[in-house]
Write a protein that holds these residues in place. Sequence first.
Motif, short mmCIF file in Angstrom:
data_model
loop_
_atom_site.label_atom_id
_atom_site.label_comp_id
_atom_site.label_asym_id
_atom_site.label_seq_id
_atom_site.Cartn_x
_atom_site.Cartn_y
_atom_site.Cartn_z
N THR A 1 13.09 115.20 39.23
CA THR A 1 13.59 113.89 38.82
C THR A 1 12.46 113.02 38.31
N GLU A 2 11.31 113.07 38.97
CA GLU A 2 10.16 112.29 38.50
C GLU A 2 9.69 112.76 37.13
N VAL A 3 9.67 114.07 36.93
CA VAL A 3 9.26 114.61 35.63
C VAL A 3 10.18 114.07 34.54
N THR A 4 11.48 114.10 34.80
CA THR A 4 12.46 113.58 33.83
C THR A 4 12.25 112.09 33.61
N LEU A 5 12.06 111.35 34.70
CA LEU A 5 11.88 109.90 34.62
C LEU A 5 10.67 109.53 33.75
N LEU A 6 9.60 110.29 33.87
CA LEU A 6 8.35 109.96 33.19
C LEU A 6 8.16 110.69 31.88
N SER A 7 9.13 111.50 31.48
CA SER A 7 8.97 112.36 30.30
C SER A 7 8.70 111.60 29.01
N GLY A 8 9.11 110.36 28.92
CA GLY A 8 8.90 109.58 27.70
C GLY A 8 7.56 108.86 27.66
N LEU A 9 6.73 109.06 28.69
CA LEU A 9 5.44 108.37 28.76
C LEU A 9 4.28 109.36 28.62
N THR A 10 3.20 108.90 28.03
CA THR A 10 1.98 109.71 27.97
C THR A 10 1.35 109.73 29.36
N GLU A 11 0.37 110.60 29.57
CA GLU A 11 -0.32 110.64 30.86
C GLU A 11 -1.00 109.32 31.16
N THR A 12 -1.58 108.71 30.15
CA THR A 12 -2.24 107.41 30.32
C THR A 12 -1.22 106.36 30.73
N GLU A 13 -0.07 106.33 30.06
CA GLU A 13 0.98 105.37 30.41
C GLU A 13 1.50 105.62 31.83
N GLN A 14 1.61 106.88 32.22
CA GLN A 14 2.06 107.20 33.58
C GLN A 14 1.06 106.67 34.60
N SER A 15 -0.23 106.83 34.33
CA SER A 15 -1.26 106.32 35.24
C SER A 15 -1.21 104.81 35.35
N ILE A 16 -1.03 104.15 34.22
CA ILE A 16 -0.94 102.68 34.20
C ILE A 16 0.30 102.23 34.96
N LEU A 17 1.43 102.89 34.72
CA LEU A 17 2.68 102.54 35.41
C LEU A 17 2.51 102.68 36.92
N LEU A 18 1.92 103.79 37.35
CA LEU A 18 1.71 104.01 38.78
C LEU A 18 0.85 102.91 39.38
N ALA A 19 -0.23 102.57 38.72
CA ALA A 19 -1.12 101.51 39.21
C ALA A 19 -0.38 100.18 39.31
N LEU A 20 0.40 99.87 38.29
CA LEU A 20 1.14 98.61 38.30
C LEU A 20 2.22 98.58 39.39
N LEU A 21 2.92 99.69 39.57
CA LEU A 21 3.95 99.75 40.62
C LEU A 21 3.31 99.63 42.01
#
Length: 140
Positions: free
Chosen positions: A112-132
């Motif tokens: 589910t996480e893979v699907t949720l994050l599939s539209g983001l680059t690795e950099t965007e995923q890292s930024i999203l995680l930090a912000l959350l």
Amino acid sequence: MDQLTYGVLFKQIHDELEKCLNNALRPRDLTLAQVGMLMELRYASEKQMSLKELERRFHVAQSTAAGIVSRLEQKGFVESFGSADDRRIKMVRITSAGEQCCQFADQYLNQTEVTLLSGLTETEQSILLALLQKICSSLK
């Protein structure tokens, strides 16, 4: 974007995730709330904690926590017992069957996480995680 919009987006994401995970867990007669409780016990000291602590961690009433524990107990995923220090305190411990259930649930959570994050680059995923993480910290 105003704060209400952020809240609405968080709610929509939460609702969709919950729906997907509950649908995946339904064939095993499980709910996300039940799996969440199992996961909490899985990582707890001695793989157990008091019912009162579970109530606090899940922000639910005693009757709600007791109902979830009761259903998990019927399925053989947890066992409850009185505390050795104070028999009035109800303790809950995950069983080996509950541990196996967590392993199964981990697969669905990861998918589910893979699907949720599939539209983001690795950099965007890292930024999203930090912000959350920063948002979560500010709520405590």
